[in-house]
Design a protein around this motif. Structure first.
Motif, PDB file in Angstrom:
ATOM      1  N   THR A  74      69.559   8.374  49.377  1.00  0.00           N
ATOM      2  CA  THR A  74      68.267   9.047  49.518  1.00  0.00           C
ATOM      3  C   THR A  74      67.589   9.348  48.185  1.00  0.00           C
ATOM      4  O   THR A  74      66.377   9.172  48.040  1.00  0.00           O
ATOM      5  CB  THR A  74      68.455  10.370  50.291  1.00  0.00           C
ATOM      6  N   MET A  75      68.350   9.790  47.190  1.00  0.00           N
ATOM      7  CA  MET A  75      67.739  10.184  45.914  1.00  0.00           C
ATOM      8  C   MET A  75      66.991   9.025  45.270  1.00  0.00           C
ATOM      9  O   MET A  75      65.851   9.165  44.839  1.00  0.00           O
ATOM     10  CB  MET A  75      68.807  10.711  44.949  1.00  0.00           C
ATOM     11  N   SER A  76      67.631   7.869  45.211  1.00  0.00           N
ATOM     12  CA  SER A  76      67.008   6.710  44.561  1.00  0.00           C
ATOM     13  C   SER A  76      65.785   6.218  45.321  1.00  0.00           C
ATOM     14  O   SER A  76      64.756   5.890  44.719  1.00  0.00           O
ATOM     15  CB  SER A  76      68.023   5.563  44.435  1.00  0.00           C
ATOM     16  N   THR A  77      65.865   6.195  46.654  1.00  0.00           N
ATOM     17  CA  THR A  77      64.738   5.683  47.443  1.00  0.00           C
ATOM     18  C   THR A  77      63.546   6.636  47.386  1.00  0.00           C
ATOM     19  O   THR A  77      62.393   6.198  47.358  1.00  0.00           O
ATOM     20  CB  THR A  77      65.151   5.455  48.914  1.00  0.00           C
ATOM     21  N   SER A  78      63.795   7.952  47.349  1.00  0.00           N
ATOM     22  CA  SER A  78      62.699   8.925  47.254  1.00  0.00           C
ATOM     23  C   SER A  78      61.935   8.745  45.952  1.00  0.00           C
ATOM     24  O   SER A  78      60.703   8.711  45.935  1.00  0.00           O
ATOM     25  CB  SER A  78      63.245  10.354  47.334  1.00  0.00           C
ATOM     26  N   VAL A  79      62.684   8.612  44.863  1.00  0.00           N
ATOM     27  CA  VAL A  79      62.057   8.433  43.553  1.00  0.00           C
ATOM     28  C   VAL A  79      61.296   7.108  43.501  1.00  0.00           C
ATOM     29  O   VAL A  79      60.148   7.050  43.040  1.00  0.00           O
ATOM     30  CB  VAL A  79      63.117   8.486  42.430  1.00  0.00           C
TER      31      VAL A  79
ATOM     32  N   MET B   8      65.005  14.150  50.715  1.00  0.00           N
ATOM     33  CA  MET B   8      64.144  13.792  51.852  1.00  0.00           C
ATOM     34  C   MET B   8      64.140  12.293  52.087  1.00  0.00           C
ATOM     35  O   MET B   8      64.021  11.511  51.148  1.00  0.00           O
ATOM     36  CB  MET B   8      62.707  14.267  51.588  1.00  0.00           C
ATOM     37  N   ARG B   9      64.242  11.912  53.330  1.00  0.00           N
ATOM     38  CA  ARG B   9      64.188  10.490  53.672  1.00  0.00           C
ATOM     39  C   ARG B   9      62.746  10.005  53.605  1.00  0.00           C
ATOM     40  O   ARG B   9      61.834  10.668  54.112  1.00  0.00           O
ATOM     41  CB  ARG B   9      64.768  10.243  55.065  1.00  0.00           C
ATOM     42  N   VAL B  10      62.560   8.860  53.001  1.00  0.00           N
ATOM     43  CA  VAL B  10      61.211   8.310  52.843  1.00  0.00           C
ATOM     44  C   VAL B  10      60.583   8.003  54.199  1.00  0.00           C
ATOM     45  O   VAL B  10      59.451   8.394  54.490  1.00  0.00           O
ATOM     46  CB  VAL B  10      61.249   7.032  51.967  1.00  0.00           C
ATOM     47  N   GLY B  11      61.315   7.312  55.054  1.00  0.00           N
ATOM     48  CA  GLY B  11      60.747   6.842  56.322  1.00  0.00           C
ATOM     49  C   GLY B  11      60.385   7.928  57.300  1.00  0.00           C
ATOM     50  O   GLY B  11      59.416   7.790  58.050  1.00  0.00           O
TER      51      GLY B  11
ATOM     52  N   MET C  58      60.146  11.479  56.449  1.00  0.00           N
ATOM     53  CA  MET C  58      59.515  12.690  55.920  1.00  0.00           C
ATOM     54  C   MET C  58      58.396  12.417  54.915  1.00  0.00           C
ATOM     55  O   MET C  58      57.273  12.879  55.093  1.00  0.00           O
ATOM     56  CB  MET C  58      60.579  13.589  55.278  1.00  0.00           C
ATOM     57  N   ILE C  59      58.697  11.673  53.847  1.00  0.00           N
ATOM     58  CA  ILE C  59      57.718  11.530  52.763  1.00  0.00           C
ATOM     59  C   ILE C  59      56.575  10.594  53.155  1.00  0.00           C
ATOM     60  O   ILE C  59      55.398  10.962  53.051  1.00  0.00           O
ATOM     61  CB  ILE C  59      58.412  11.024  51.480  1.00  0.00           C
ATOM     62  N   LYS C  60      56.886   9.403  53.616  1.00  0.00           N
ATOM     63  CA  LYS C  60      55.836   8.418  53.906  1.00  0.00           C
ATOM     64  C   LYS C  60      54.886   8.875  55.016  1.00  0.00           C
ATOM     65  O   LYS C  60      53.662   8.709  54.882  1.00  0.00           O
ATOM     66  CB  LYS C  60      56.461   7.070  54.275  1.00  0.00           C
ATOM     67  N   PRO C  61      55.380   9.438  56.138  1.00  0.00           N
ATOM     68  CA  PRO C  61      54.436   9.897  57.168  1.00  0.00           C
ATOM     69  C   PRO C  61      53.422  10.915  56.643  1.00  0.00           C
ATOM     70  O   PRO C  61      52.246  10.875  57.010  1.00  0.00           O
ATOM     71  CB  PRO C  61      55.356  10.517  58.227  1.00  0.00           C
ATOM     72  N   LEU C  62      53.868  11.838  55.772  1.00  0.00           N
ATOM     73  CA  LEU C  62      52.954  12.834  55.208  1.00  0.00           C
ATOM     74  C   LEU C  62      51.937  12.163  54.301  1.00  0.00           C
ATOM     75  O   LEU C  62      50.729  12.460  54.364  1.00  0.00           O
ATOM     76  CB  LEU C  62      53.738  13.894  54.436  1.00  0.00           C
ATOM     77  N   VAL C  63      52.395  11.251  53.447  1.00  0.00           N
ATOM     78  CA  VAL C  63      51.492  10.536  52.542  1.00  0.00           C
ATOM     79  C   VAL C  63      50.459   9.743  53.338  1.00  0.00           C
ATOM     80  O   VAL C  63      49.260   9.784  53.052  1.00  0.00           O
ATOM     81  CB  VAL C  63      52.293   9.607  51.602  1.00  0.00           C
ATOM     82  N   ASP C  64      50.907   9.014  54.361  1.00  0.00           N
ATOM     83  CA  ASP C  64      49.996   8.203  55.187  1.00  0.00           C
ATOM     84  C   ASP C  64      48.947   9.076  55.871  1.00  0.00           C
ATOM     85  O   ASP C  64      47.775   8.699  55.965  1.00  0.00           O
ATOM     86  CB  ASP C  64      50.788   7.413  56.244  1.00  0.00           C
ATOM     87  N   TYR C  65      49.361  10.244  56.345  1.00  0.00           N
ATOM     88  CA  TYR C  65      48.425  11.130  57.031  1.00  0.00           C
ATOM     89  C   TYR C  65      47.356  11.648  56.076  1.00  0.00           C
ATOM     90  O   TYR C  65      46.162  11.653  56.406  1.00  0.00           O
ATOM     91  CB  TYR C  65      49.174  12.304  57.665  1.00  0.00           C
ATOM     92  N   LEU C  66      47.767  12.073  54.883  1.00  0.00           N
ATOM     93  CA  LEU C  66      46.799  12.595  53.915  1.00  0.00           C
ATOM     94  C   LEU C  66      45.834  11.502  53.464  1.00  0.00           C
ATOM     95  O   LEU C  66      44.637  11.756  53.284  1.00  0.00           O
ATOM     96  CB  LEU C  66      47.527  13.193  52.711  1.00  0.00           C
ATOM     97  N   VAL C  67      46.325  10.286  53.308  1.00  0.00           N
ATOM     98  CA  VAL C  67      45.445   9.168  52.948  1.00  0.00           C
ATOM     99  C   VAL C  67      44.458   8.893  54.082  1.00  0.00           C
ATOM    100  O   VAL C  67      43.286   8.582  53.844  1.00  0.00           O
ATOM    101  CB  VAL C  67      46.283   7.908  52.625  1.00  0.00           C
TER     102      VAL C  67
ATOM    103  N   LEU D 149      55.457  18.243  49.686  1.00  0.00           N
ATOM    104  CA  LEU D 149      56.286  17.320  50.471  1.00  0.00           C
ATOM    105  C   LEU D 149      57.196  18.079  51.435  1.00  0.00           C
ATOM    106  O   LEU D 149      57.683  17.507  52.408  1.00  0.00           O
ATOM    107  CB  LEU D 149      57.146  16.454  49.542  1.00  0.00           C
ATOM    108  N   GLY D 150      57.406  19.352  51.162  1.00  0.00           N
ATOM    109  CA  GLY D 150      58.262  20.155  52.029  1.00  0.00           C
ATOM    110  C   GLY D 150      57.541  20.730  53.237  1.00  0.00           C
ATOM    111  O   GLY D 150      58.179  21.331  54.111  1.00  0.00           O
TER     112      GLY D 150
END
Length: 443
Positions: free
Chosen positions: A151-156, A182-185, A187-196, A216-217
């Motif tokens: 998870t750490m490497s993929t998040s970064v 945080m898992r990218v698929g 947690m992180i990516k869904p939030l980023v996609d929504y804000l975009v 991101l939290g």
């Protein structure tokens, strides 16, 4: 060989007897040994006493040990002392080691060389300062249990992919290390996609994350989406949602409905600004949602005390919401200079409330004195609402250009300075000074 057989049997019996003695000892302290059933325990009660005493000296209580009794299976010499010595070496204060173990007792099972050192080396590779390692691990000790290639490497990697500066990853980890888990698929990516999808440019979003990675939290379904819907329900125009979020990213995680309801009522009651006007104020300065009402009242009361009618004060706040965050001491100095040195009518302040947002010593006084020396009389807007370079150009000009408002932000495209509609398309293309492209929101 009876003697050998007897010895083996006797050894097993001794182990069982010692195990019973150790369990009785632990029960006597109030420690429940049930989870230790399949764990190899020390050979004598004395060794267990040493382990319990060591943990208690760290600051752990019986309740703490009962939360994770498996720590009693850790050898002091092979596990506890090496791990705690290493943690102290990388920056965790000795007085806080007990708190660390309480929060993450699993660390006592770890191998310093095989498990802990690689994680610390990884964090240093992300540009986390050496002096911040202890702070980061105290904040999020579970990092020591993560696999580097997971998870750490993929998040970064994902954050760098969307435009986050790799040099900012270290400070981001120091500020909010939880994003490494945080898992990218999911947690992180869904939030980023929504804000975009709301119109926030990905580059602006990357800059936001560099400064405020904690967003991101925020839970997308339970917090972020309801808060965006709340903004719309209070009259914030959808096309300006991205601007509001870019100016004040924290708005995504606030208990927004309660805050906006309270502020809207306050603005209506004390400032005579209706709900529609309040929405316009929030669009220009969303931080007003979190401003203390006593702070807001001070500059308003100052303006009312200068004899400005409440209706005009409301207009001033609508035009320049930053007024409600101004320090009254600075407003007094600026007002005194306006009345005593400039000798101008109050109407000019009502028309240009931004006057109070400029520094008296570094902008208002020097520019006004330059105008006086040249015998030029102009509006407040004309000589204050421009850069130093533009001001010099205006002073050198042979004429005073027509009055115009300053540029305003509009998400999604270029901006034209008011008054530039008189410029033809050909002139517009060749005159870059008259066209203002979409600016990056100052974070």
């Amino acid at each position: 060989m009876p003697s050998v057989t007897w010895g083996v049997v006797q050894g097993k019996k001794e182990k069982l007897v010692n195990r019973v003695k150790i369990c009785d000892y632990l029960k006597g302290l109030g420690i429940i040994p049930d989870e230790l059933e399949n764990l190899e325990l020390p050979s004598t009660v004395e060794v267990m006493e040493q382990r319990v005493s060591f943990l208690q000296k760290l600051g752990l209580t019986v309740d703490d040990i009962n939360e994770y009794p498996l720590m009693l299976g850790c050898s002091m010499r092979k596990n506890m002392i090496p791990v705690l010595s290493y943690l102290e070496k990388i920056g965790i204060q000795k007085s806080k080691l007990g708190e660390f173990v309480k929060n993450y007792p699993q660390a006592l099972h770890a191998s310093v060389v095989v498990e802990l050192m690689p994680v610390v080396k990884f964090l240093r590779g992300l540009d986390v300062d050496k002096q911040d390692l202890g702070y980061v691990l105290m904040k999020y000790p579970e990092l020591l249990g993560f696999k580097l290639e997971g998870t750490m490497s993929t998040s970064v990697a994902y954050l760098v992919c969307i435009g986050v500066n790799p040099r900012d990853i270290g400070p981001m980890v120091t500020q909010y290390p939880y994003f490494l888990g945080m898992r990218v698929g999911t947690m992180i990516k869904p939030l980023v996609d929504y804000l975009v999808s709301l119109g926030l440019p990905i580059k602006i979003l990357a800059r936001m994350l560099e400064k405020r990675v904690y967003i991101l939290g925020y839970d997308l379904e339970e917090t972020v989406k309801p808060n965006v819907d709340c903004l719309v329900s209070f009259g914030i125009r959808r096309e300006l949602l991205a601007l509001v979020i870019a100016q004040y990213p924290t708005i995504l995680g606030l208990p927004l409905k309660a805050k906006m309801s309270s502020q809207q009522y306050f603005f209506n009651l004390k400032l005579k600004i209706d709900p529609e006007g309040f929405a316009r104020v929030v669009e220009k300065m969303p931080q007003v949602i979190s401003l203390n009402q006593h702070v807001i009242l001070k500059p308003v009361e100052f303006l009312l005390g200068r004899g400005i009618p409440s209706g005009d004060v409301a207009k001033m706040v609508l035009k320049c919401p930053q007024l409600v965050a101004c320090r009254v001491e600075l407003m007094k100095n600026s007002y005194y200079f306006f009345k005593s040195q400039m000798g101008r009518p109050m109407k000019e302040l009502v028309e240009f409330p931004e006057y109070f947002t400029y520094s008296l010593e570094s902008r208002i006084k020097p520019r006004y004195e330059r105008l006086q020396s040249k015998g030029i009389r102009s509006s407040l807007n004309w000589f204050l609402n421009c850069s130093d370079q533009r001001f010099e150009e205006r002073l050198q000009g042979d004429y005073i250009e027509s009055e115009s408002l300053g540029p305003s932000f509009c998400v999604g495209g270029k901006l034209e300075l008011p008054g530039s509609e008189i410029v033809s398309d050909e002139e517009d293309e060749s005159d870059d000074d008259e066209v203002l492209y979409k600016r990056t929101v100052s974070l």
